[in-house]
Write an enzyme that holds these catalytic residues in place. Structure first.
Site, PDB file in Angstrom:
ATOM      1  N   ASP A   1      -5.251 -11.190  -3.375  1.00 49.20           N
ATOM      2  CA  ASP A   1      -5.329  -9.744  -3.149  1.00 49.20           C
ATOM      3  C   ASP A   1      -5.103  -9.042  -4.478  1.00 49.20           C
ATOM      4  OD1 ASP A   1      -5.301  -7.523  -0.901  1.00 49.20           O
ATOM      5  OD2 ASP A   1      -3.783  -6.966  -2.380  1.00 49.20           O
TER       6      ASP A   1
ATOM      7  N   GLU B   1      -4.518  -5.160  -6.582  1.00 45.55           N
ATOM      8  CA  GLU B   1      -4.309  -3.713  -6.598  1.00 45.55           C
ATOM      9  C   GLU B   1      -5.039  -3.179  -7.813  1.00 45.55           C
ATOM     10  OE1 GLU B   1      -3.082  -2.357  -4.033  1.00 45.55           O
ATOM     11  OE2 GLU B   1      -2.399  -4.240  -3.158  1.00 45.55           O
TER      12      GLU B   1
ATOM     13  N   HIS C   1       0.459  -2.719   0.432  1.00 39.63           N
ATOM     14  CA  HIS C   1      -0.354  -2.356  -0.730  1.00 39.63           C
ATOM     15  C   HIS C   1       0.230  -2.899  -2.028  1.00 39.63           C
ATOM     16  CE1 HIS C   1      -3.192   0.102   1.481  1.00 39.63           C
ATOM     17  NE2 HIS C   1      -2.185   0.713   2.070  1.00 39.63           N
TER      18      HIS C   1
ATOM     19  N   ASP D   1       0.498  -8.484   0.429  1.00 40.08           N
ATOM     20  CA  ASP D   1      -0.745  -8.449   1.195  1.00 40.08           C
ATOM     21  C   ASP D   1      -1.382  -9.835   1.273  1.00 40.08           C
ATOM     22  OD1 ASP D   1      -0.210  -5.799   1.374  1.00 40.08           O
ATOM     23  OD2 ASP D   1      -2.070  -5.092   0.459  1.00 40.08           O
TER      24      ASP D   1
END
Length: 592
Positions: free
Chosen positions: A33, A35, A175, A180
């Site tokens: 994942d 960001e 987030h 995540d």
């Protein structure tokens, strides 16, 4: 229960299968994942964090996490969403260091991500930017897989946060990349347990899951043999004659046969076919008649495998009451009480947005009880805030209040310009003051109002016509005829070759369903039925044979404002918001 125990117990559900190909339990998955500072690497967005978990056979083999210095400012709303600030990434390694470290960690695995095109797309972009060859990873997208096996009864949507709740993930998505990724691991194992029960044992089977057809499905091909090659509606039912699914087709037999072949790609339909014991076909004269019959049958039977149109009664309206001091309210039913109604809305939430837009423009009273002609009460807080003319304490006379209500009624029925101007002015002022979130709230309220006002005006125009008769030539050169009464399809037919067209239309009208008028925008049919009819009436090539009544839209109506809000909605989708990535089209494929 600990995370290890949960994932192991889920995986044990898959250990008893006899597998061919690369067994899912023996493969190593790297769940990743990211960001980022925005929704598109091509548009200049950068990675701010990478998190990954390596798992095999339900066991965690290792974790990877690093912040990444984007060498650019992190937008404030991203910082609020992720909790990652510029100070946190100031001493973090750049992507030129972080990406090779991640690729080394993930080497030899199957990459997994929730909405893989987003995360893998960012990684591939920066690999290409660095001139680094991209390894031949195979990729599994849990969002795409979830959309094939998760029903509305299981979860309201396929967001990671919703699926984490459904599968009792031990980590709550927040987030942040590693959290995540951990949540996605639990979602992955939950999904593999689901598809395992459907006979999916290997990665190859999982990658072609949509085209799997069991021998039991193929054995039911005989259910289509009695159906004609004609347009119409088909109903799958089980051995207790309960309707499982309703659909339409221009060729009933061909369409129903496709449910028993590899051309049917929806896993839910495979499950439905497994339960089905029979199929009933209803031949329809025209495609429009088939669409309308489908809507009515779905509303009547509420089949569990139909996603849409099952509950047309679950609607809301905004009502402008008829009483000494009128007010606005959200109601579930339209009454024959002389009031003005705006709607229908698909949810109370959207109706309340519209209500807020109207209350923000017109300071009518918001108290819920009836007031006498000459009230004598104390003013409420809204009156003190000058958001209500306060008829309760005599602060406004009847003529002034009635004038305000007339302006409100005009905005609902003919010209929404006053609402559009008021909310646009408010949005501009808030934006100038950098209060963008508040401006966004008013934008959503205005969009809700404009859309439903345009919808209401279109529906009212149709539903007030006692009868409309129209015809259109189909692809085979035949003339299809429809009789519409008060917004409801009352009759449909096709003029036979060589027949007297005028005589045929008169006979069709004489035998059409009798429809009684009623109050509101949709007195005789559901909004969806009337909108299907409108779409057909407004399509190229349609000819009006007879119109009883005035089928007209307001010149200054809400439809003229729709283009702006449609453009805003398209722009918001293209930005790919972080908390709503489901709109992206996702595919499983080896990446090179």
């Amino acid at each position: 229960m600990t995370s290890t125990t949960t994932t192991t117990s889920r995986w044990e559900a898959q250990r008893s299968f006899d597998e061919l190909g690369r067994s899912l339990r023996d493969l190593t998955f790297c769940v990743v994942d990211l960001e980022t500072t925005g929704g598109s690497a091509e548009a200049g967005s950068r990675i701010t964090e990478i998190g990954a978990v390596k798992v095999r056979g339900g066991e965690v083999l290792g974790e990877f996490q690093t912040l990444v210095n984007p060498h650019t400012a992190i937008p404030p709303f991203i910082a609020v969403l992720t909790g990652i600030t510029g100070a946190m990434v100031a001493d973090a390694p750049p992507i030129e260091v972080a990406l090779p470290a991640f690729l080394e960690f993930a080497a030899g695995t199957v990459l997994v991500a929730h909405n893989a095109p987003f995360d893998i797309g960012f990684l591939r972009h920066f690999a290409a930017e660095q001139g680094r060859p991209w390894p031949p990873f195979e990729v599994l997208d849990t969002a795409r897989l979830a959309r094939r096996v998760i029903t509305r009864e299981d979860a309201p949507n396929c967001k990671l946060s919703s699926l984490a709740v459904t599968f009792h993930a031990t980590t709550t998505p927040n987030h942040r990349a590693l959290s995540d990724a951990r949540a996605t691991v639990d979602v992955l194992h939950g999904l593999l347990e689901r598809v395992g029960a459907l006979g999916v044992h290997t990665l190859e089977e999982l990658q072609t899951f949509s085209s799997r057809v069991s021998s039991a499905q193929r054995r039911k091909r005989h259910l289509a043999e009695a159906l004609p090659h004609e347009p119409g509606v088909y109903l799958f039912h089980d051995d207790q004659q309960r309707v499982l699914y309703v659909g339409t087709s221009r060729d009933l037999r061909t369409r129903v046969r496709s449910y028993f072949t590899a051309s049917e790609t929806r896993s839910r339909m495979g499950e439905m076919v497994g339960l089905a014991s029979g199929v009933t076909g209803i031949v329809c004269a025209t495609p429009l008649e088939a669409e309308v019959r489908e809507l009515r049958l779905i509303a009547e039977h509420k089949p569990r495998y139909n996603r849409r149109s099952r509950f047309p009664e679950r609607t809301h309206f905004v009502k402008l009451t008829r009483e000494p001091w009128p007010r606005l309210s959200v109601v579930r039913r339209v009454l024959d009480d002389g009031a003005d109604y705006l709607g229908p809305f698909s949810s109370r939430k959207v109706a309340e947005r519209c209500l807020a837009a109207l209350h923000g423009t017109f300071p009518v009273r918001q108290c819920t009880d009836r007031l006498p002609r000459e009230p004598s009460r104390s003013p409420c807080v809204l009156a003190e805030m000058r958001r209500c003319l306060s008829p309760c304490d005599g602060s406004v006379d009847d003529a002034t209040y009635s004038s305000l209500v007339d302006r409100l009624r005009r905005s609902l029925t003919t010209d929404p310009a006053e609402v559009v101007t008021a909310l646009s002015t408010t949005m501009a002022a808030l934006a100038a003051d950098d209060r963008f979130e508040e401006a966004g709230v008013h934008r959503d309220r205005l969009a809700a109002f404009v859309r439903v006002a345009a919808r209401t005006q279109r529906l009212l125009a149709l539903s007030r016509c006692p009868e409309i008769v129209a015809t259109r030539r189909d692809d085979l050169g035949r003339w299809g005829v429809h009789v519409v009464r008060f917004g409801r399809l009352a009759a449909a037919g096709v003029i036979p070759p060589g027949a007297d067209a005028h005589r045929y239309v008169e006979v069709l009208r004489a035998g059409a369903e009798s429809v009684r008028p009623g109050p509101g925008p949709v007195p005789a049919a559901t909004a969806e039925e009337s909108e299907r009819i409108l779409r057909w009436l407004e399509s190229p090539g349609t000819r009006l044979v007879e119109v009883e009544g005035d089928w007209t839209y307001p010149v200054a109506g809400a439809a003229r404002h729709l283009a702006v809000h449609d453009a805003v909605a398209r722009s918001r989708r293209e930005l790919v918001p972080f908390d709503e990535r489901r709109d992206l089209v996702t595919v499983h494929q080896p990446l090179r």
